[in-house]
Design an enzyme around this catalytic site. Structure first.
Site, PDB file in Angstrom:
ATOM      1  N   CYS A   8       0.862  -1.340  -0.064  1.00  0.00           N
ATOM      2  CA  CYS A   8       0.026   0.066  -0.098  1.00  0.00           C
ATOM      3  C   CYS A   8       0.879   1.179   0.069  1.00  0.00           C
ATOM      4  O   CYS A   8       2.127   1.094  -0.058  1.00  0.00           O
ATOM      5  CB  CYS A   8      -0.936   0.115   1.339  1.00  0.00           C
ATOM      6  SG  CYS A   8      -0.190   0.207   2.911  1.00  0.00           S
ATOM      7  N   ARG A  14      -3.144  -0.691   5.511  1.00  0.00           N
ATOM      8  CA  ARG A  14      -3.855  -1.601   4.706  1.00  0.00           C
ATOM      9  C   ARG A  14      -3.000  -2.939   4.408  1.00  0.00           C
ATOM     10  O   ARG A  14      -3.499  -4.125   4.406  1.00  0.00           O
ATOM     11  CB  ARG A  14      -4.309  -1.188   3.255  1.00  0.00           C
ATOM     12  CG  ARG A  14      -5.490  -0.058   3.441  1.00  0.00           C
ATOM     13  CD  ARG A  14      -5.842   0.542   2.242  1.00  0.00           C
ATOM     14  NE  ARG A  14      -4.592   1.478   1.853  1.00  0.00           N
ATOM     15  CZ  ARG A  14      -4.529   1.900   0.561  1.00  0.00           C
ATOM     16  NH1 ARG A  14      -5.550   1.806  -0.339  1.00  0.00           N
ATOM     17  NH2 ARG A  14      -3.571   2.658   0.220  1.00  0.00           N
ATOM     18  N   ASP A 123      -8.237   3.780   1.723  1.00  0.00           N
ATOM     19  CA  ASP A 123      -7.331   4.092   3.059  1.00  0.00           C
ATOM     20  C   ASP A 123      -7.692   4.706   4.140  1.00  0.00           C
ATOM     21  O   ASP A 123      -8.116   5.661   4.200  1.00  0.00           O
ATOM     22  CB  ASP A 123      -6.117   5.071   2.334  1.00  0.00           C
ATOM     23  CG  ASP A 123      -4.899   5.067   3.249  1.00  0.00           C
ATOM     24  OD1 ASP A 123      -4.858   4.426   4.199  1.00  0.00           O
ATOM     25  OD2 ASP A 123      -3.843   5.490   2.531  1.00  0.00           O
TER      26      ASP A 123
END
Length: 158
Positions: A8, A14, A123
């Site tokens: 990520c 994440r 996110d």
């Protein structure tokens, strides 16, 4: 051994969540020795920082062990090192391909490509919503596990 790298932007929300969830799924199936699972960032912004407290809280709430991790940046050599490079959103995919110089071996995937609902995983650094992120990460990891069990025959001796 199947080697998976989750990626990520910062490697604190994440991708670390996906790393812990996938490791948990692998461990529950008794396949730990058949997998190597890690995570990395496309940016340098969070290098050295630990897993985001929101990710830690959500994983603990779901009784998923949090893998101790400090953010690292993805390297060009990761393309040769890993079998699957899994990004969380389309911006990650673009940056991953830039870092490794393309995807000639077709190793780069979006996590939700393995789930019913395709698309980006939001996110939580920006949304603050670790619940939705967890739901999507869990769905993606479960889909990835089913794909690997089907396509790789579990975990083969490579």
């Amino acid at each position: 051994m199947i080697k998976i790298l989750f990626i990520c932007h910062g490697n604190i929300c994440r991708s670390t969540m996906a790393q812990s969830v996938m490791q948990h799924l692998v461990d529950c199936r008794g396949l730990s020795s058949d997998f190597r699972i890690d995570s990395a960032a496309t940016s340098r912004e969070e290098i050295g920082n630990p897993v985001h407290p929101g990710t830690v809280r959500k994983l603990k709430k779901e009784h998923i062990p949090v893998i101790p991790h400090r953010a690292v940046q993805m390297k060009p050599s990761d393309y040769d090192e890993y079998d699957y490079l899994i990004g969380m959103d389309s911006a990650n995919i673009r940056n991953m391909k830039r870092i490794v110089g393309g995807d000639s071996a077709r190793k780069i995937f979006l996590l939700l490509d393995f789930a019913q609902g395709q698309g980006d995983i939001a996110d939580p650094w920006y949304t603050g919503n670790f619940e939705d992120t967890y739901r999507d990460v869990r769905q993606g990891c479960e889909g990835l596990m089913e794909f690997l069990l089907r396509e790789e025959g579990g975990a083969n001796d490579e």
